[in-house]
Design an enzyme around this catalytic site. Structure first.
Site, PDB file in Angstrom:
ATOM      1  N   GLU A  58      36.950  60.631  57.506  1.00 52.63           N
ATOM      2  CA  GLU A  58      37.905  59.642  56.837  1.00 52.63           C
ATOM      3  C   GLU A  58      39.401  60.469  57.844  1.00 52.63           C
ATOM      4  OE1 GLU A  58      37.939  58.465  54.030  1.00 52.63           O
ATOM      5  OE2 GLU A  58      39.899  58.241  54.251  1.00 52.63           O
TER       6      GLU A  58
ATOM      7  N   HIS B 156      25.380  59.661  10.194  1.00 52.01           N
ATOM      8  CA  HIS B 156      26.435  58.684   9.189  1.00 52.01           C
ATOM      9  C   HIS B 156      27.737  59.996   8.866  1.00 52.01           C
ATOM     10  CE1 HIS B 156      28.115  56.048   6.197  1.00 52.01           C
ATOM     11  NE2 HIS B 156      28.128  56.969   5.025  1.00 52.01           N
TER      12      HIS B 156
ATOM     13  N   CYS C 272      37.886  56.539  44.365  1.00 48.68           N
ATOM     14  CA  CYS C 272      37.413  55.972  42.544  1.00 48.68           C
ATOM     15  C   CYS C 272      38.455  57.636  42.301  1.00 48.68           C
ATOM     16  CB  CYS C 272      36.247  57.133  42.310  1.00 48.68           C
ATOM     17  SG  CYS C 272      35.929  57.410  41.349  1.00 48.68           S
TER      18      CYS C 272
ATOM     19  N   TYR D  86      39.888  43.964  35.693  1.00 45.78           N
ATOM     20  CA  TYR D  86      40.337  45.446  35.137  1.00 45.78           C
ATOM     21  C   TYR D  86      41.581  45.830  34.628  1.00 45.78           C
ATOM     22  CZ  TYR D  86      35.045  45.594  35.456  1.00 45.78           C
ATOM     23  OH  TYR D  86      33.185  45.374  35.085  1.00 45.78           O
TER      24      TYR D  86
ATOM     25  N   CYS E  46      39.264  55.453  39.689  1.00 47.04           N
ATOM     26  CA  CYS E  46      38.865  55.483  37.942  1.00 47.04           C
ATOM     27  C   CYS E  46      39.688  57.378  37.557  1.00 47.04           C
ATOM     28  CB  CYS E  46      37.103  55.875  38.342  1.00 47.04           C
ATOM     29  SG  CYS E  46      36.524  54.557  39.267  1.00 47.04           S
TER      30      CYS E  46
ATOM     31  N   GLY F  61      42.961  41.815  42.663  1.00 53.12           N
ATOM     32  CA  GLY F  61      41.122  41.465  43.001  1.00 53.12           C
ATOM     33  C   GLY F  61      41.797  42.552  44.180  1.00 53.12           C
TER      34      GLY F  61
ATOM     35  N   ARG G 257      37.970  37.420  32.793  1.00 56.06           N
ATOM     36  CA  ARG G 257      36.829  36.731  32.993  1.00 56.06           C
ATOM     37  C   ARG G 257      35.278  37.011  33.486  1.00 56.06           C
ATOM     38  NH1 ARG G 257      35.065  33.558  37.051  1.00 56.06           N
ATOM     39  NH2 ARG G 257      36.681  34.736  38.852  1.00 56.06           N
TER      40      ARG G 257
ATOM     41  N   ASP H 206      31.757  49.759  48.085  1.00 59.84           N
ATOM     42  CA  ASP H 206      32.730  48.091  47.027  1.00 59.84           C
ATOM     43  C   ASP H 206      32.739  47.314  48.994  1.00 59.84           C
ATOM     44  OD1 ASP H 206      33.068  49.467  45.280  1.00 59.84           O
ATOM     45  OD2 ASP H 206      35.814  48.978  45.117  1.00 59.84           O
TER      46      ASP H 206
ATOM     47  N   GLU I 287      26.024  54.191  14.691  1.00 62.51           N
ATOM     48  CA  GLU I 287      25.391  53.793  13.220  1.00 62.51           C
ATOM     49  C   GLU I 287      24.876  52.666  13.636  1.00 62.51           C
ATOM     50  OE1 GLU I 287      25.622  54.895   9.069  1.00 62.51           O
ATOM     51  OE2 GLU I 287      27.625  55.102   9.811  1.00 62.51           O
TER      52      GLU I 287
ATOM     53  N   GLU J  15      43.840  47.846  32.626  1.00 67.55           N
ATOM     54  CA  GLU J  15      43.253  48.760  32.181  1.00 67.55           C
ATOM     55  C   GLU J  15      45.821  49.122  32.609  1.00 67.55           C
ATOM     56  OE1 GLU J  15      39.374  49.999  33.044  1.00 67.55           O
ATOM     57  OE2 GLU J  15      40.524  50.474  34.470  1.00 67.55           O
TER      58      GLU J  15
ATOM     59  N   ARG K  57      46.075  34.180  35.541  1.00 66.86           N
ATOM     60  CA  ARG K  57      45.925  32.454  36.388  1.00 66.86           C
ATOM     61  C   ARG K  57      45.078  31.940  35.018  1.00 66.86           C
ATOM     62  NH1 ARG K  57      43.041  32.945  41.723  1.00 66.86           N
ATOM     63  NH2 ARG K  57      40.860  34.428  41.374  1.00 66.86           N
TER      64      ARG K  57
ATOM     65  N   LYS L 107      42.730  56.530  37.189  1.00 68.07           N
ATOM     66  CA  LYS L 107      43.380  55.933  36.221  1.00 68.07           C
ATOM     67  C   LYS L 107      43.049  56.875  34.378  1.00 68.07           C
ATOM     68  CE  LYS L 107      39.460  54.274  34.547  1.00 68.07           C
ATOM     69  NZ  LYS L 107      39.146  52.703  35.495  1.00 68.07           N
TER      70      LYS L 107
HETATM   71  P1  NDP Z   1      38.911  41.802  39.300  1.00 68.63           P
HETATM   72  O1  NDP Z   1      38.374  40.911  40.183  1.00 68.63           O
HETATM   73  O2  NDP Z   1      38.552  42.196  38.282  1.00 68.63           O
HETATM   74  O3  NDP Z   1      39.937  40.881  38.897  1.00 68.63           O
HETATM   75  C1  NDP Z   1      41.264  40.033  39.892  1.00 68.63           C
HETATM   76  C2  NDP Z   1      41.838  39.272  38.715  1.00 68.63           C
HETATM   77  O4  NDP Z   1      43.047  38.700  39.826  1.00 68.63           O
HETATM   78  C3  NDP Z   1      41.250  38.183  37.628  1.00 68.63           C
HETATM   79  O5  NDP Z   1      41.847  38.154  36.733  1.00 68.63           O
HETATM   80  C4  NDP Z   1      41.352  36.875  39.042  1.00 68.63           C
HETATM   81  O6  NDP Z   1      41.570  35.513  38.669  1.00 68.63           O
HETATM   82  C5  NDP Z   1      42.850  37.393  39.466  1.00 68.63           C
HETATM   83  N1  NDP Z   1      43.204  36.908  41.191  1.00 68.63           N
HETATM   84  C6  NDP Z   1      42.573  37.274  42.150  1.00 68.63           C
HETATM   85  N2  NDP Z   1      43.503  36.087  42.784  1.00 68.63           N
HETATM   86  C7  NDP Z   1      44.126  35.947  42.517  1.00 68.63           C
HETATM   87  C8  NDP Z   1      45.255  35.434  43.417  1.00 68.63           C
HETATM   88  N3  NDP Z   1      45.478  34.513  44.440  1.00 68.63           N
HETATM   89  N4  NDP Z   1      46.598  34.698  42.470  1.00 68.63           N
HETATM   90  C9  NDP Z   1      45.863  35.284  41.354  1.00 68.63           C
HETATM   91  N5  NDP Z   1      45.705  35.667  40.671  1.00 68.63           N
HETATM   92  C10 NDP Z   1      44.374  36.581  41.283  1.00 68.63           C
HETATM   93  O7  NDP Z   1      39.611  42.633  39.899  1.00 68.63           O
HETATM   94  P2  NDP Z   1      40.070  43.776  39.638  1.00 68.63           P
HETATM   95  O8  NDP Z   1      41.428  44.557  40.946  1.00 68.63           O
HETATM   96  O9  NDP Z   1      41.318  44.497  38.972  1.00 68.63           O
HETATM   97  O10 NDP Z   1      38.970  45.331  40.283  1.00 68.63           O
HETATM   98  C11 NDP Z   1      38.584  45.091  41.193  1.00 68.63           C
HETATM   99  C12 NDP Z   1      36.832  45.670  40.951  1.00 68.63           C
HETATM  100  O11 NDP Z   1      37.299  46.911  40.802  1.00 68.63           O
HETATM  101  C13 NDP Z   1      36.886  45.373  39.158  1.00 68.63           C
HETATM  102  O12 NDP Z   1      36.036  43.827  40.107  1.00 68.63           O
HETATM  103  C14 NDP Z   1      35.757  45.993  39.329  1.00 68.63           C
HETATM  104  O13 NDP Z   1      34.486  45.787  39.806  1.00 68.63           O
HETATM  105  C15 NDP Z   1      37.068  47.604  39.539  1.00 68.63           C
HETATM  106  N6  NDP Z   1      37.264  48.680  38.532  1.00 68.63           N
HETATM  107  C16 NDP Z   1      36.073  48.724  37.639  1.00 68.63           C
HETATM  108  C17 NDP Z   1      36.736  49.490  37.005  1.00 68.63           C
HETATM  109  C18 NDP Z   1      35.787  49.749  35.928  1.00 68.63           C
HETATM  110  O14 NDP Z   1      34.695  49.943  36.007  1.00 68.63           O
HETATM  111  N7  NDP Z   1      36.492  50.354  34.653  1.00 68.63           N
HETATM  112  C19 NDP Z   1      38.458  49.821  36.728  1.00 68.63           C
HETATM  113  C20 NDP Z   1      39.554  48.760  37.702  1.00 68.63           C
HETATM  114  C21 NDP Z   1      38.706  48.151  38.365  1.00 68.63           C
HETATM  115  P3  NDP Z   1      40.531  34.330  38.152  1.00 68.63           P
HETATM  116  O15 NDP Z   1      39.586  35.593  36.937  1.00 68.63           O
HETATM  117  O16 NDP Z   1      40.695  33.573  37.826  1.00 68.63           O
HETATM  118  O17 NDP Z   1      39.187  35.208  39.255  1.00 68.63           O
END
Ligand code: NDP
Length: 458
Positions: free
Chosen positions: A34, A434, A42, A177, A47, A261, A204, A302, A439, A181, A198, A50
């Site tokens: 590492e 209850h 995480c 997410y 996580c 993302g 979504r 990931d 419930e 969050e 966007r 967060k």
């Molecule tokens: P997500 O994939 O969930 O969301 C990314 C967001 O960024 C989407 O709304 C996407 O839009 C937008 N996006 C992507 N590319 C661009 C761009 N070029 N310009 C503008 N907007 C863009 O990623 P996150 O980073 O939020 O989370 C990553 C992953 O980590 C999640 O998928 C999840 O699996 C995990 N995670 C889980 C959590 C939990 O379990 N509570 C908490 C945090 C993360 P569009 O929707 O249009 O694609």
């Protein structure tokens, strides 16, 4: 040929640590490498911190409610205290991870690893080559930042936990997410918060009722949402960052955060030197047993782009170790995975959304929307949502979507009967507890609406 190790794991996050521990437990000679902190995204910057910050942000909601129960609260928030206490906790967890690894006999190597062949890697700082029967790539991912002018002026979730001071205003780009969050966290801590996304509504891919409910929840908490818009540039403006939007507007913020993302950590890893195949989106391609096209190299978590959730990476790490070191081929079933968004209101789901289920045959949809008891003494109008989707006429439960306090805990428990293919009657057999919110799940009578031959009928 005798190798230095049976297994070299690259990356001490959730998947890598589990794989290393289980493999070592099966008697394998294991080292885990590492370059940053043990625990991965995480534990260190995902996580765990967060959720701690979510707890911190929820106090403001409780303070708002307190007068309706007769309390008078004079509350003040201190960001450095939260950051310092978070740091203490993740340092403790990191220590527990290291001692857990060492306790099973795995060696922890603090360095950067670069693969040099199917069975070899180089420790960059130590400038030493190691060999192993198997190499496991568990390097996780990193936040993606769009390529726009001034992008370096923005932060990502990596930096958000450790800001020196709590900003007065923040702009968060994204609708997933992380965006939702962090918006909830910052708004709950009193920061003027704006989301720019966007798409036409956050989250979504989630059930439409959950998306709408969360959007309304963000609105109630004063979080501005700017939809169908992108950030096109950032520039410095005095001590602020000025964001230019695709609709032509410019606006200054204390902090701009990208939550756009994540991408797999594959750069500079030497995967090409071993001939490991990547998919077109850059993730490491693996089979059901997490094996790459190179038989001695596996990958979990990931970096494989399957389902980017900690518990999934852990399962994959466990399954890999079972398969390779316990002669017990184990594939992870990715078909029914619950997920939670720790925003306000908390939102959690498992199984099919209504839109997905409607294309799978005849279904019944049961919906309960009600004012949570906690709010009944106040003027709060917020509703809790429970949505159960079943095959027609009391068949198998296909989807569950919950919004409101405790949503994640409820969905986690419902994952058990759903994994056992429970049908509506199985849920109904449980006698209600209850007064609880849960419930509702066992007291649904007639469907709210149904789909027959793909057509919605009220
Ligand atoms: P997500 O994939 O969930 O969301 C990314 C967001 O960024 C989407 O709304 C996407 O839009 C937008 N996006 C992507 N590319 C661009 C761009 N070029 N310009 C503008 N907007 C863009 O990623 P996150 O980073 O939020 O989370 C990553 C992953 O980590 C999640 O998928 C999840 O699996 C995990 N995670 C889980 C959590 C939990 O379990 N509570 C908490 C945090 C993360 P569009 O929707 O249009 O694609």
């Amino acid at each position: 040929m005798e190798h230095d190790y049976d297994l070299l794991v690259i990356g001490a996050g959730s998947g890598g640590v589990r794989a290393a521990r289980v493999a070592a437990g099966h008697g394998a000679r294991v080292a885990i490498i590492e370059e940053y902190r043990v625990g991965g995204t995480c534990v260190i910057r995902g996580c765990v911190p967060k959720k701690l910050y979510v707890f911190a942000s929820r106090f403001s909601d409780m303070f708002d409610l307190a007068p309706s129960f007769g309390w008078t609260v004079d509350a003040n928030f201190d960001w450095p205290t939260l950051v310092a206490n978070k740091e203490k906790e993740i340092t403790r967890l990191e220590g527990a991870y290291v001692s857990g690894l060492e306790g099973t006999g795995a060696e922890v190597i603090r360095d950067r690893a670069e693969i040099t062949g199917p069975n070899t890697l180089r420790l960059v700082n130590a400038d030493r080559e190691l060999s192993a029967r198997y190499i496991l790539v568990a390097t996780g991912g990193h936040p993606f930042v769009p390529d726009i002018p001034g992008r370096e002026l923005g932060i990502t979730s990596d930096e958000a936990f450790d800001l020196e001071t709590l900003p007065n205003s923040i702009l968060i780009e994204g609708g997933g997410y992380v965006a939702v969050e962090f918006a909830t966290i910052f708004a709950g801590l009193g920061v003027d918060t704006t989301i720019v996304y966007r798409g036409d509504c956050i989250l979504r891919g989630f059930d439409e009722d959950l998306r709408e409910g969360l959007d309304a929840g963000l609105e109630r908490r004063g979080i501005r949402r700017i939809y169908q818009t992108n950030v096109t540039a950032l520039r410095k403006q005095d001590d602020k960052v000025c964001a230019s939007f695709s609709d032509g507007v410019d606006a200054p913020f204390d902090v701009v955060m990208f939550a756009t993302g994540r991408r797999p950590n594959v750069r500079g890893l030497g995967l090409d030197k071993a001939g490991v195949k990547l998919a077109t989106n850059g993730v490491v391609e693996v089979d059901a047993y997490s094996k790459t096209n190179v038989p001695s190299i596996y990958a979990v978590g990931d970096v494989t782009g399957r389902v980017a959730l900690t518990p999934v990476a852990i399962r994959e790490g466990q399954a890999f170790a079972e398969t390779v070191f316990n002669d017990n081929p184990t594939a992870v079933d990715h078909s029914l995975i619950g997920t939670a968004v720790f925003a306000e209101p908390e939102s959690a789901a498992i199984g099919l959304t209504e839109a997905e289920a409607a294309t799978h045959g005849d279904i019944d949809v049961y919906i309960a929307k009600f004012r949570p008891m906690m709010n009944t003494l106040s003027t709060r109008s917020e509703r809790m949502l429970m949505k159960l989707i079943t095959e027609a006429d009391g068949g198998k439960v296909l989807g569950l979507h919950i919004q409101g306090a405790g949503a994640a805990e409820m969905v986690q428990l419902a994952a058990i009967p759903m994994g056992m293919q429970a049908n509506k009657a199985d849920f109904d057999r449980a006698i209600a507890m209850h007064p609880t919110a849960a419930e509702e799940l066992v007291t649904f009578k007639a469907p709210t609406h149904i789909y027959r031959d793909g057509v919605k009928q009220d």
